[in-house]
Design a protein around this motif. Structure first.
Motif, mmCIF file in Angstrom:
data_model
loop_
_atom_site.group_PDB
_atom_site.id
_atom_site.type_symbol
_atom_site.label_atom_id
_atom_site.label_comp_id
_atom_site.label_asym_id
_atom_site.label_seq_id
_atom_site.Cartn_x
_atom_site.Cartn_y
_atom_site.Cartn_z
ATOM 1 N N LEU A 102 0.798 -1.223 0.000
ATOM 2 C CA LEU A 102 0.000 0.000 0.000
ATOM 3 C C LEU A 102 0.829 1.269 0.000
ATOM 4 O O LEU A 102 0.378 2.306 -0.487
ATOM 5 C CB LEU A 102 -0.936 0.007 1.218
ATOM 6 N N ASP A 103 2.035 1.207 0.572
ATOM 7 C CA ASP A 103 2.837 2.424 0.690
ATOM 8 C C ASP A 103 4.323 2.077 0.658
ATOM 9 O O ASP A 103 4.712 0.904 0.591
ATOM 10 C CB ASP A 103 2.477 3.183 1.978
ATOM 11 N N GLU A 104 5.139 3.115 0.720
ATOM 12 C CA GLU A 104 6.600 2.949 0.633
ATOM 13 C C GLU A 104 7.132 2.047 1.745
ATOM 14 O O GLU A 104 8.091 1.301 1.543
ATOM 15 C CB GLU A 104 7.276 4.320 0.708
ATOM 16 N N ALA A 105 6.523 2.128 2.923
ATOM 17 C CA ALA A 105 7.021 1.354 4.060
ATOM 18 C C ALA A 105 6.927 -0.149 3.821
ATOM 19 O O ALA A 105 7.693 -0.929 4.401
ATOM 20 C CB ALA A 105 6.247 1.736 5.318
ATOM 21 N N GLU A 106 5.988 -0.582 2.971
ATOM 22 C CA GLU A 106 5.811 -2.011 2.716
ATOM 23 C C GLU A 106 6.659 -2.529 1.561
ATOM 24 O O GLU A 106 6.743 -3.746 1.353
ATOM 25 C CB GLU A 106 4.338 -2.302 2.432
ATOM 26 N N ASP A 111 9.785 -6.578 -1.660
ATOM 27 C CA ASP A 111 11.048 -6.971 -2.308
ATOM 28 C C ASP A 111 11.514 -8.333 -1.786
ATOM 29 O O ASP A 111 11.952 -9.191 -2.568
ATOM 30 C CB ASP A 111 12.137 -5.931 -2.033
ATOM 31 N N ALA A 112 11.431 -8.506 -0.465
ATOM 32 C CA ALA A 112 11.874 -9.764 0.138
ATOM 33 C C ALA A 112 11.004 -10.929 -0.329
ATOM 34 O O ALA A 112 11.512 -12.027 -0.604
ATOM 35 C CB ALA A 112 11.842 -9.658 1.659
ATOM 36 N N LEU A 113 9.694 -10.694 -0.443
ATOM 37 C CA LEU A 113 8.796 -11.736 -0.950
ATOM 38 C C LEU A 113 9.137 -12.102 -2.389
ATOM 39 O O LEU A 113 9.147 -13.284 -2.759
ATOM 40 C CB LEU A 113 7.348 -11.266 -0.881
ATOM 41 N N SER A 144 2.397 -0.929 -5.391
ATOM 42 C CA SER A 144 3.086 -1.948 -6.183
ATOM 43 C C SER A 144 2.591 -3.301 -5.718
ATOM 44 O O SER A 144 2.003 -3.424 -4.638
ATOM 45 C CB SER A 144 4.607 -1.833 -5.993
ATOM 46 N N ALA A 145 2.815 -4.318 -6.541
ATOM 47 C CA ALA A 145 2.308 -5.647 -6.169
ATOM 48 C C ALA A 145 3.098 -6.731 -6.870
ATOM 49 O O ALA A 145 3.788 -6.496 -7.871
ATOM 50 C CB ALA A 145 0.824 -5.775 -6.517
ATOM 51 N N LEU A 146 2.996 -7.935 -6.334
ATOM 52 C CA LEU A 146 3.438 -9.137 -7.020
ATOM 53 C C LEU A 146 2.221 -9.820 -7.617
ATOM 54 O O LEU A 146 1.198 -9.990 -6.933
ATOM 55 C CB LEU A 146 4.132 -10.095 -6.046
ATOM 56 N N HIS A 147 2.322 -10.194 -8.883
ATOM 57 C CA HIS A 147 1.230 -10.913 -9.531
ATOM 58 C C HIS A 147 1.675 -12.334 -9.802
ATOM 59 O O HIS A 147 2.705 -12.573 -10.447
ATOM 60 C CB HIS A 147 0.833 -10.242 -10.847
ATOM 61 N N SER A 148 0.908 -13.296 -9.273
ATOM 62 C CA SER A 148 1.186 -14.713 -9.469
ATOM 63 C C SER A 148 0.042 -15.325 -10.267
ATOM 64 O O SER A 148 -0.976 -15.734 -9.702
ATOM 65 C CB SER A 148 1.318 -15.422 -8.111
#
Length: 409
Positions: A102-106, A111-113, A144-148
């Motif tokens: 949702l935001d920069e903090a996440e 990235d680690a995921l 931003s997101a990861l799409h699987s």
């Protein structure tokens, strides 16, 4: 219906008629077609606990520590699960999944995921922008997101029922409605004691979920780790409204917890759920309401790890209580990344299940599958999500180890 033999010994007794136990029986039979097998469960039908009360997601392997059993067996298990569904005409859908920051903090956690997922060989994974999030899921919002795209949905209870029919057709006995109270080795046989029957076998495989620790201890295993019951509740979006999601939308999870957070999920029958929560409860069968068991509560409270988990995650516990008491709080958690949830009508009744989470004496939340042996028996000591996804691969791992242990001098 197969005739159950209470006196003649079986080659293998499988305790637990969830999807893992059924997959184990299937794997044993594939290697030893002439073996005499019995599947034992306290319930009168298969898939009555975790298998029949989960989100129905075929996970792709994003979250798990590279090199762990979860990482390896989830990726392999998903492939095997899709193949099994194809072979047996079980409906499923590769509808895809977004894990949304949702935001920069996440972003560092995202990235680690991503690094974990790529190390685990997750197929088709890509990083997407805010605009691409809305293209994939028009109601989702995020930075931003990861799409699987390979993440899918299925009815795991239907998979389990298909396995049951397959096994019965090949001569496997089912002793349903028999509650197992203990396991011991005597006279070169493993004795599975029930409240109303006794079964004997050359070997036993215990896939007992919420009761795995107690049965392992009865067979001579150490009490560490202990199972703590966490109730996961789901809210259900009422039917007859505009489509909310095309697939699944998850938040970035807390890396210190083996839970994935409250997410929005489409199910294979078309309904959409919000959840689950993850609240420690006083009974291993507290799927609904505030049911408590004196024995279960004492087991939880007497375990040193319980108090260490409580001190470490008390804020999380308070938040789970808040969501359990307030639908508004539950919906608010999802609306952060799917704002349209706020305007959706919900069914009066949700669903829930109880997750068996192994906790170490030191307060560690065990975040991998745990398999161990005692004389004449193999034990699944921890098999939370993605156990259903991984079940066919986990069964191979279990039977590999069983074959080694059963032939050891």
């Amino acid at each position: 219906m197969n005739t159950i033999s209470y006196d003649a010994p079986y080659d293998v007794a499988v305790v637990g008629a969830g999807i893992v136990g059924l997959a184990v029986a299937r794997e044993i039979l594939a290697r030893r077609p002439d073996a005499r097998l019995v599947v034992i469960d306290k319930q009168t039908a298969v898939a009555q606990h975790q298998t029949g009360h989960n989100s129905g997601v075929i996970h792709s392997g994003i979250y798990y520590t590279p090199g762990s059993l979860k990482a390896r067996l989830c990726v392999e298990g998903a492939r095997l699960m899709y193949d099994y569904c194809d072979e047996h005409a079980i409906p499923y859908e590769r509808c895809g999944k977004l894990v949304v920051a949702l935001d920069e903090a996440e972003l560092p956690r995202l990235d680690a995921l991503e690094a974990r997922a790529r190390a685990n060989g997750v197929s088709g994974l890509r990083r997407v922008t805010a605009a691409e999030i809305r293209e994939i899921e028009p109601e989702a919002r995020g930075l931003s997101a990861l799409h699987s795209p390979e993440t899918g949905i299925v009815d795991f209870a239907e998979v389990a029922r298909t396995m049951e029919r397959e096994l019965r057709g090949k001569g496997v006995d089912f002793a349903l409605g028999h509650e197992v109270t203990g396991v011991r080795r005597t006279g070169g046989q493993t004795v599975v004691e029930c409240r109303d029957a006794v079964f004997r076998a050359g070997w036993a495989v215990l896939c007992a979920g919420l009761w795995s620790d107690r049965l392992a201890v009865s067979a001579g295993a150490p009490p560490n780790p202990r199972v703590l019951p966490f109730r996961g509740a789901y809210l259900r979006v009422a039917e007859g409204q505009a489509p909310l999601v095309r697939g699944m939308i998850y938040p970035v999870p807390d890396p210190d917890l083996p839970f994935l957070g409250v997410h929005v999920t489409k199910h294979i029958d078309g309904h959409v759920s919000l959840g689950p929560s993850a609240m420690l409860v006083g009974s291993r069968e507290a799927r609904a309401g505030w049911r408590a068991s004196g024995r279960d509560a004492l087991s939880t409270l007497a375990w040193p790890g319980t108090w260490k988990v409580g001190r470490r995650f008390w804020r999380t516990g308070v938040n789970e209580l808040r969501m359990a008491a307030s639908r508004r709080a539950f919906v608010a958690a999802c609306s952060r990344y799917v704002p349209a949830v706020e305007s959706m009508l919900l069914d009066d009744k949700g669903t829930s299940g109880v997750r068996a989470q192994a906790v170490g004496r030191d307060g560690s939340l065990i975040d991998d599958f745990v398999i161990s042996e005692t004389p004449g028996a193999s034990h699944v000591r921890n098999a939370p999500s993605p156990a259903a996804t991984s079940s066919l691969a986990l069964a191979r791992e279990l039977v590999d180890r069983m074959e080694v242990a059963s032939t050891a001098p």
